[in-house]
Design a protein around this motif. Structure first.
Motif, PDB file in Angstrom:
ATOM      1  N   CYS A 124       0.885  -1.341  -0.042  1.00 45.43           N
ATOM      2  CA  CYS A 124      -0.007  -0.071  -0.047  1.00 45.43           C
ATOM      3  C   CYS A 124       0.826   1.140   0.194  1.00 45.43           C
ATOM      4  O   CYS A 124       1.942   1.325   0.651  1.00 45.43           O
ATOM      5  CB  CYS A 124      -0.985  -0.136   1.229  1.00 45.43           C
ATOM      6  SG  CYS A 124      -1.986   1.445   1.238  1.00 45.43           S
ATOM      7  N   CYS A 167      -8.132   0.654  -1.427  1.00 46.64           N
ATOM      8  CA  CYS A 167      -7.319  -0.114  -0.597  1.00 46.64           C
ATOM      9  C   CYS A 167      -8.103   0.332   0.938  1.00 46.64           C
ATOM     10  O   CYS A 167      -8.556   1.502   0.845  1.00 46.64           O
ATOM     11  CB  CYS A 167      -5.959   0.210  -0.257  1.00 46.64           C
ATOM     12  SG  CYS A 167      -5.100  -0.748   0.964  1.00 46.64           S
ATOM     13  N   CYS A 169      -6.812  -0.549   4.161  1.00 45.18           N
ATOM     14  CA  CYS A 169      -5.862  -0.869   5.082  1.00 45.18           C
ATOM     15  C   CYS A 169      -5.860   0.157   6.345  1.00 45.18           C
ATOM     16  O   CYS A 169      -6.401   1.140   6.179  1.00 45.18           O
ATOM     17  CB  CYS A 169      -4.467  -1.328   4.655  1.00 45.18           C
ATOM     18  SG  CYS A 169      -3.651  -0.012   4.251  1.00 45.18           S
ATOM     19  N   CYS A 172      -4.391   3.233   5.129  1.00 45.15           N
ATOM     20  CA  CYS A 172      -5.095   4.115   4.410  1.00 45.15           C
ATOM     21  C   CYS A 172      -6.175   4.756   5.195  1.00 45.15           C
ATOM     22  O   CYS A 172      -6.379   5.949   4.966  1.00 45.15           O
ATOM     23  CB  CYS A 172      -5.921   3.243   3.381  1.00 45.15           C
ATOM     24  SG  CYS A 172      -4.771   2.952   1.934  1.00 45.15           S
TER      25      CYS A 172
HETATM   26 ZN    ZN Z   1      -3.824   0.937   1.918  1.00 47.73          ZN
END
Ligand code: ZN
Ligand code: GAL
Length: 680
Positions: A124, A167, A169, A172
């Motif tokens: 990421c 994304c 995660c 993020c």
């Molecule tokens: Zn991410």
């Protein structure tokens, strides 16, 4: 710091020679194959290869242990044969030691599934841990190669967002909250701009804002979604910028590019950090019938972001992964793809890939040489291309495509706002593609143009149903019209503000005055039989498409009305003169057939003609303009001969023949005619 021209659609690249070569993966081979590579490449007139985008494990086999000797050796061997290198930052494939030690860098999809080590694009860009590794490998490469005269430029990463962009995660989430705080400053401001009064969404602080998961349990707020898409784009731009800064610090003479282009990136913003953009072109993803127009659209879109560009990957053989495998380009087609690209603004071509790999997910992605390392027809075709590009390269460089029909195109707000709440309608870029396709097939000098560009270079500009039209954009469009331009606006434009909320002003919002119309009712057509079916203009019939705006005319001339069904007699197309120009409002979406039907009328009004009087089926013409000359590219996309007439007199740079007015093209044949400007 070297002065760099700002991106615009008429910007040439800053390359000193036309690039020709291939992505090269020496890490997949051994001495037996390497041995002949430099000579064979030189025989094909290669002057460049691209190296390293997936080879992080080779460059940093263990954390902090950098070893570039393998690539040094290959770069040297190639240079001895006259071939320079474009290096890539290898961040699309972080090595196993990194993902093993830091599983938190792995991306997470909307269902909470964490990506695994095993393919690519699994880390990421928002992860500060991953970013620090990205900076370190970039810095190590930059320092190691800063004085190497055989490294001429860089590609950042590889195809950002090709497989994965949304994304979810933790990095993020945290980064998104910071991004919002930065943008809004005060949570009350966010609540206001997002309209959180709806469904009791009100937040007390930025750290309460989560990522907009799809369907948990139902639809998210479109303002929230739009900001999320903007955030994704900004995150990748930031990620790239960190690499670019390190590379520029090490050697400011290097050019820096990237190979696009995919969803969720505002490419106009993205290219600000690059010398020129790059695009990967795989025409065999399209069927024969649609291939030329679809490829032309992609090439023109690329040029709209920042001007002339290169193609770091152009299809040479059939490609296949997973469950698909293309048909092979037929003899002459690989070369034709290359010329189509050059005709539309490309200043360098690398054919994907030098040799077909014997292992891995792409073991059937066929390159110039086959698995058995035998040079066959694709290699012979590459030799022909290389020899030709060497001859025409200096004439081509510095010239640009100057469209006179411009379709507005922007992968930022208009597209992202639509994605956030599409109502199942075609997106601005899909509409742009249909509209572009109609003009392309009719043989006009059509291009795509970013709204921040100088649109005055186009005699006609078309706004293809953009939900967000800001007051500033409306003002620019108004002055374009007042100065003599012809603007065509299609239905459902100008309905929203920058937060993706609906404007308080009657549509088309800030465009209403320019158009001289108000939309009383705008609605999606789900049952076409219930609504007016078509209108007629200059003898051509245009059918309703997806959407209908019922217009009230305030200060415009009605050019055509709807026929049949409810709303019969209601204005379908209006026209308003403003200053020296004219603005048309078309009250539905324009699909390709609809656009095609309107071309005769609009082109006459605006005084534009096709590049050639008549064009045989499957033939494309595109012109690049230099200071004292033009280059006419005449391309036969069909495998049958074509005779093209009425072209201006000049010299065919490929055959050396003097052309007085017509050329005979074989199947997939190409003519490149240099025309002195005084003769036009
Ligand atoms: Zn991410
Ligand atoms: C591109 C990618 C290449 C290769 C190629 C063929 O998307 O950049 O690395 O995968 O497609 O699939």
């Amino acid at each position: 710091m070297t002065e760099r021209q700002k991106p615009n659609h008429l910007r040439p690249t800053n390359l000193s020679r036309f690039l020709f070569g291939a992505p090269y993966y020496p890490e997949h081979w051994g001495e037996e194959e390497w041995r002949d590579d430099p000579d064979r490449m030189a025989q094909a007139h290669f002057n460049v290869v691209r190296i390293g985008e997936f080879a992080w494990d080779r460059m940093e086999p263990q954390e902090g242990q950098y070893d570039f000797s393998f690539f040094d050796e290959h770069i040297k061997r190639l240079a001895a044969a006259g071939i320079k290198t474009i290096l890539c930052t290898p961040t699309a494939t972080p090595p196993r030691w990194l993902t093993h030690r830091h599983p938190e860098v792995l991306r997470v999809d909307a269902n909470g599934r964490r990506m695994e080590h095993g393919s690519r694009q699994h880390a990421c860009h928002s992860s500060e841990v991953f970013r620090s590794y990205s900076r370190r490998i970039t810095q190590a490469m930059a320092q190691h190669y800063q004085d190497n005269p055989n490294v001429i430029g860089w590609q950042t990463d590889n195809e950002f967002f090709c497989h994965f962009s949304e994304c979810y995660c933790d990095s993020c989430r945290d980064a998104f909250q910071k991004w919002l705080e930065n943008k809004y400053g005060d949570i009350a401001e966010l609540n206001k701009c997002w309209g959180t009064a709806f469904w009791s969404l009100t937040f007390d602080s930025f750290d309460q804002v989560s990522l907009p998961y799809p369907q948990r349990p139902t639809y998210s707020n479109p303002a929230h979604l739009l900001d999320y898409h903007r955030f994704l784009s900004d995150a990748v731009i930031e990620f790239q910028k960190e690499q670019v800064e390190l590379l520029r610090q090490a050697n400011d003479q290097w050019f820096i590019t990237h190979n696009g282009f995919f969803r969720n990136i505002d490419y106009r913003k993205f290219v600000q950090d690059l010398d020129f953009f790059g695009v990967d072109i795989y025409p065999m993803f399209h069927r024969e019938q649609e291939r030329p127009a679809a490829t032309a659209f992609k090439l023109d879109a690329t040029r709209s972001f920042g001007g002339n560009f290169i193609i770091p990957e152009l299809q040479s053989g059939p490609g296949g992964q997973g469950d698909y495998l293309h048909s092979p380009p037929l003899p002459g087609q690989m070369r034709l793809f290359a010329y189509q690209a050059i005709a539309r603004g490309c200043d360098g071509i690398l054919h994907f890939r030098w040799r077909t790999c014997r292992f891995g997910a792409e073991e059937y992605w066929v390159g110039i040489l086959d698995h058995d390392n035998q040079p066959r027809r694709r290699y012979r075709e590459a030799i022909q291309e290389g020899e030709e590009f060497e001859r025409i390269g200096s004439d081509v460089l510095g010239t640009v495509v100057r469209p006179n029909v411009g379709v507005l195109y922007d992968t930022g707000d208009p597209e992202m706002a639509h994605q956030a709440l599409s109502h199942g309608l075609s997106s601005p870029s899909t509409n742009a593609k249909s509209i572009h396709g109609a003009w392309y097939k009719a043989g006009y000098n059509v291009g795509l143009i970013h709204p921040e560009d100088d649109i005055s270079t186009c005699a006609i500009v078309i706004l293809p149903s953009w939900p967000i039209v800001t007051a500033a954009l409306a003002e620019r469009l108004t002055s374009y019209v007042e100065q003599g331009g012809t603007l065509v606006i299609t239905g459902r434009s100008g309905i929203k503000d920058e937060n993706n909320n609906v404007l308080a002003v009657t549509p088309p919002g800030f465009l209403a005055e320019l158009c001289g119309v108000k939309v009383e009712e705008g609605f999606r057509i789900n049952e076409p039989e219930l609504y007016p079916n078509h209108f007629t203009l200059a003898g051509e019939v245009v059918h309703q498409s997806e959407w209908l705006d019922r217009l009230e005319v305030t200060d415009a001339t009605v050019v055509s009305v709807w026929t049949e069904g409810y709303h019969v007699g209601v204005p379908a197309v209006t026209s308003r003169q403003a200053g020296r120009g004219r603005c048309f409002y078309v009250s539905t979406f324009l699909d390709e057939a609809g656009m095609q039907a309107l071309i005769p009328y609009l082109s006459e009004t605006a005084g534009v003609s096709p590049l050639l009087k008549s064009l045989p089926e499957g033939v494309e013409v595109s012109v690049r303009e230099g200071e004292n000359y033009q280059i006419w590219f005449i391309l036969n996309h069909r495998n049958v001969p074509a005779m093209v007439s009425d072209i201006p007199a000049g010299t065919d740079l490929l055959s050396g023949a003097e052309i007085s007015s017509s050329v005979d093209l074989g199947g997939y044949g190409v003519a490149v005619v240099k025309v002195k400007k005084s003769q036009r």
